[in-house]
Design an enzyme around this catalytic site. Structure first.
Site, PDB file in Angstrom:
ATOM      1  N   GLY A  18       0.816  -1.197   0.000  1.00 25.93           N
ATOM      2  CA  GLY A  18       0.000   0.000   0.000  1.00 25.93           C
ATOM      3  C   GLY A  18       0.848   1.243   0.000  1.00 25.93           C
ATOM      4  O   GLY A  18       2.053   1.205   0.274  1.00 25.93           O
ATOM      5  N   GLY A  19       0.212   2.351  -0.334  1.00 26.67           N
ATOM      6  CA  GLY A  19       0.899   3.628  -0.358  1.00 26.67           C
ATOM      7  C   GLY A  19      -0.024   4.717   0.151  1.00 26.67           C
ATOM      8  O   GLY A  19      -1.014   4.460   0.835  1.00 26.67           O
ATOM      9  N   ALA A  22      -3.571   4.253  -2.037  1.00 27.90           N
ATOM     10  CA  ALA A  22      -4.336   3.012  -2.141  1.00 27.90           C
ATOM     11  C   ALA A  22      -3.679   1.911  -1.328  1.00 27.90           C
ATOM     12  O   ALA A  22      -2.515   2.010  -0.927  1.00 27.90           O
ATOM     13  CB  ALA A  22      -4.455   2.597  -3.601  1.00 27.90           C
ATOM     14  N   VAL A  24      -3.164  -2.405  -1.404  1.00 25.58           N
ATOM     15  CA  VAL A  24      -3.222  -3.552  -2.305  1.00 25.58           C
ATOM     16  C   VAL A  24      -3.462  -4.825  -1.498  1.00 25.58           C
ATOM     17  O   VAL A  24      -2.804  -5.067  -0.480  1.00 25.58           O
ATOM     18  CB  VAL A  24      -1.909  -3.685  -3.110  1.00 25.58           C
ATOM     19  CG1 VAL A  24      -2.007  -4.856  -4.086  1.00 25.58           C
ATOM     20  CG2 VAL A  24      -1.627  -2.401  -3.868  1.00 25.58           C
ATOM     21  N   ASP A 133       5.448   7.909 -12.112  1.00 22.63           N
ATOM     22  CA  ASP A 133       5.910   7.486 -10.765  1.00 22.63           C
ATOM     23  C   ASP A 133       6.767   6.227 -10.898  1.00 22.63           C
ATOM     24  O   ASP A 133       6.605   5.276 -10.150  1.00 22.63           O
ATOM     25  CB  ASP A 133       4.716   7.227  -9.854  1.00 22.63           C
ATOM     26  CG  ASP A 133       5.136   7.158  -8.378  1.00 22.63           C
ATOM     27  OD1 ASP A 133       6.231   7.668  -8.054  1.00 22.63           O
ATOM     28  OD2 ASP A 133       4.385   6.603  -7.566  1.00 22.63           O
TER      29      ASP A 133
END
Length: 659
Positions: A18-19, A22, A24, A133
């Site tokens: 995750g970031g 969002a 995952v 990115d």
């Protein structure tokens, strides 16, 4: 959210990453019964209609991409306020995790990974998709070695909305392009710059720019020159460094024109004819170090407030009344004054220029001599003979001998004023490193360690040999030894790898006593296994070896194996039938008969029971042994006139005929 089912078919199983935007999850598609990755937007972005619309459009656009190096997007959906994207699940690790665990990667592996990323970017750019990115965290390395680029779509949606709302730049600042750091328009060349940073980090194990804050790192991307990769890792070929330099030049117009062009360069940069090509040098931009802020409406408003009000008059403005009060001059007077002033200026300039020439005589220019590859003493002499000054800087080199000039600055065909300085970089000799301990390592791990130190594949020799202690494929010896000083660029390494235990030929021990068999096996390096006693038709001597199954005589057997022995207990099997069969041989009086009796029964075929010469008729008692599988046959042979034995009598005896 583990355990939640989205869209009626995607069962979330576990969080895998995750970031800031969002999270995952590893999930299972219940309809197609396959593993997928589901990226769920954080709740704070799910209520922003503008962001959601952009996210959907970008996700749909990325879903249209199809490339082996892109993580495939299968589906996009919404469950109440939860927005999600369903993607291909890649079993493996991120490129960042690989760099953290292994440090600098071998150049060949780094180029292979960068080429696959570049191929993916080329496909995306041709479809008008910009990643924005690119960083090792967004590069997945599958267990099969396949490179997968992920996090398309969200990057574009984020950069177009959150800057408006938060006035902050997204993505990882360490991989920003200068135009991203400046807040300007980003495009394909920003992805190329970010990929250059990723390649730099792969071959050196370090980032080119770092700082205490994101702002300081961004400023370094804008202002500071790039630390050359070969200064950190001299094992990098010049051709590979050139790829990095061209991808990371601050002026986008000097970078690769496209990802396709960079890919073509990567595909050939390890060709032998390119490894030692000339270093790329780009023109110096005087504006490069200036950071020009973007003009915002607030700045314009402040600028407007600083102006003089419309009701006031500037002190430089003239009043019409004042103008009327001045007495106009005649036009020819003004013209004469102008001509006189200009003439006086040229006269003074002429005399001033001559005076300067006398005070400061011109310094002649001289050609810079070529000194690369020469000894430092000779190089200094050539520079001094050219009426220039030599500035010597020493640096370590794994490829250039000590006291030899590695490079010079400036280099021919430059011309300099006399007494100008020429900097020469002189080798301090090859850098010695400690030889690592390779013993007990698997062969592949030992080879990777040596290559990371800078050893070339042609300087590493693997020798396989048998070893009774180590498993196959494990290093058992090395030369040079552990902690010895070595020069990776010139020294050779010999690594001995175990083939496993050696093999010997199984000796024939059947028919020998148990003690004799043990001695023969030990001589061959074999052990004696379990000893089993059994009854036998063929051997009634107790302790005689009957079998060494499963190791037959002559078979190649690994040393140390325990060989089982089956020996006779000196008895016949319980189902054996023993009998004495009478055999009568008649002889004519006055003659003699040379006879031979053979028996074939459960003990074996053609056993010689009797051989003698008789002069009168005689009855012989012949012992026989029968088994359920083997009847007995007695044959009597008599030597004839031709001195050959001829069959005289055959007596069959069946197992069933005996009680």
């Amino acid at each position: 959210m583990e355990g939640l089912r989205l869209g009626g078919r995607y069962q979330l199983e576990a969080r895998v990453g995750g970031g800031g935007m969002a999270i995952v999850y590893k999930a299972r598609d219940l309809i197609l019964n396959r593993q997928v990755a589901v990226k769920v937007l954080r709740s704070q972005y799910g209520t922003d209609e503008d962001f959601v619309n952009r996210f959907r459009r970008e996700a749909q656009a990325v879903a249209s991409l199809s490339h082996p190096n892109l993580v495939g997007v299968y589906d996009v959906g919404q469950e109440n306020d939860t927005h999600y994207m369903v993607m291909e699940y890649v079993e493996g690790s991120t490129l960042k995790e690989m760099i953290v665990s292994r440090g600098a990667l071998p150049v060949e592996e780094a180029v292979r990974i960068a080429a696959q990323i570049c191929d993916a970017l080329d496909h995306a750019h041709q479809n008008q998709i910009i990643h924005r990115d690119i960083k090792p965290h967004n590069i997945l390395i599958g267990k099969n070695g396949r490179v997968k680029v992920t996090d398309f779509g969200i990057a574009r949606a984020v950069t177009s909305t959150t800057i408006t709302h938060t006035n902050a730049m997204l993505g990882s600042v360490h991989y920003f392009s200068p135009e991203q750091a400046r807040g300007g328009i980003t495009g394909e060349k920003s992805d190329i710059y970010s990929l250059g940073i990723v390649l730099y980090e792969m071959v050196t194990g370090e980032l080119p720019f770092s700082g205490d804050s994101p702002i300081s790192v961004a400023l370094k991307h804008l202002q500071e020159p790039l630390p050359e990769p070969r200064q950190l890792n001299p094992g990098i070929p010049q051709s590979v460094e050139n790829v990095i330099l061209k991808a990371l030049v601050k002026d986008p117009f000097l970078r690769y024109a496209s990802a396709r062009e960079m890919l073509e360069d990567l595909e050939t940069c390890l060709f032998p004819e390119r490894l030692h090509e000339e270093k790329l040098i780009f023109p110096v931009d005087d504006e490069e170090t200036r950071v020009v802020p973007i003009i915002t409406p607030d700045m314009l408003e402040k600028q407007g407030k600083g102006r003089t009000g419309t009701g006031q008059r500037s002190r430089y403005e003239q009043n019409d009344d004042d103008e009327e009060q001045k007495t106009p001059k005649k036009w020819w007077v003004k013209a004469l004054m102008w001509v006189g002033g200009i003439g006086l200026f040229f006269v003074l300039a002429f005399f001033g220029f001559n005076l300067l020439l006398n005070l400061f005589p011109s310094v002649p220019e001289v050609a810079v001599p070529p000194v690369e590859g020469t000894h430092v003493t000779l190089a200094k002499q050539k520079i001094e003979d050219a009426k220039l000054v030599a500035n010597v800087i020493e640096e370590a080199s794994d490829t250039i001998e000590q006291d030899i000039v590695i490079r010079q600055d400036p280099a021919p065909p430059m011309r300099l004023k006399e007494k100008a300085t020429v900097t020469i970089y002189v080798s301090k000799g090859q850098r010695a490193v400690d030889m690592p301990n390779l013993i007990t390592l698997p062969r592949s791990t030992a080879e990777d360690q040596l290559k990371q130190l800078g050893f070339k594949a042609e300087n590493i020799t693997f020798v396989e040999q048998e070893d009774d202690e180590a498993e196959a494929g494990v290093v058992i010896d090395q030369s040079p030894r552990f902690n010895e000083k070595v020069y990776p660029s010139k020294d050779t390494v010999t690594v001995k790898v175990s083939k496993g235990k050696s093999f010997v030929s199984m000796p024939e021990v059947r028919g020998k006593t148990t003690e004799e068999a043990q001695v023969e096996l030990l001589k061959k390096g074999l052990a004696v296994g379990a000893i089993t006693k059994e009854p036998s038709y063929t051997e009634q001597r107790e302790g005689i070896v009957l079998s060494t199954h499963p190791y037959d005589p002559g078979m190649q057997v690994q040393k140390g194996v325990a060989v089982p022995l089956t020996v006779s207990n000196g008895q016949f099997p319980l189902d054996a039938k023993l009998a004495n069969a009478p055999v009568y041989v008649e002889v004519v009086p006055g003659e003699s008969v040379d006879l031979k009796i053979e028996v074939s029964d459960a003990r074996g075929d053609k056993q010689g029971i009797q051989q003698e010469v008789i002069v009168e008729s005689k009855e012989f008692i012949v012992p026989i042994v029968l088994s359920p599988q083997k009847d007995a046959v007695i044959r009597v042979f008599i030597k004839g006139a031709n001195n050959q034995y001829m069959e005289y009598q055959t007596i069959p005896i069946s197992y069933s005929s005996l009680p």
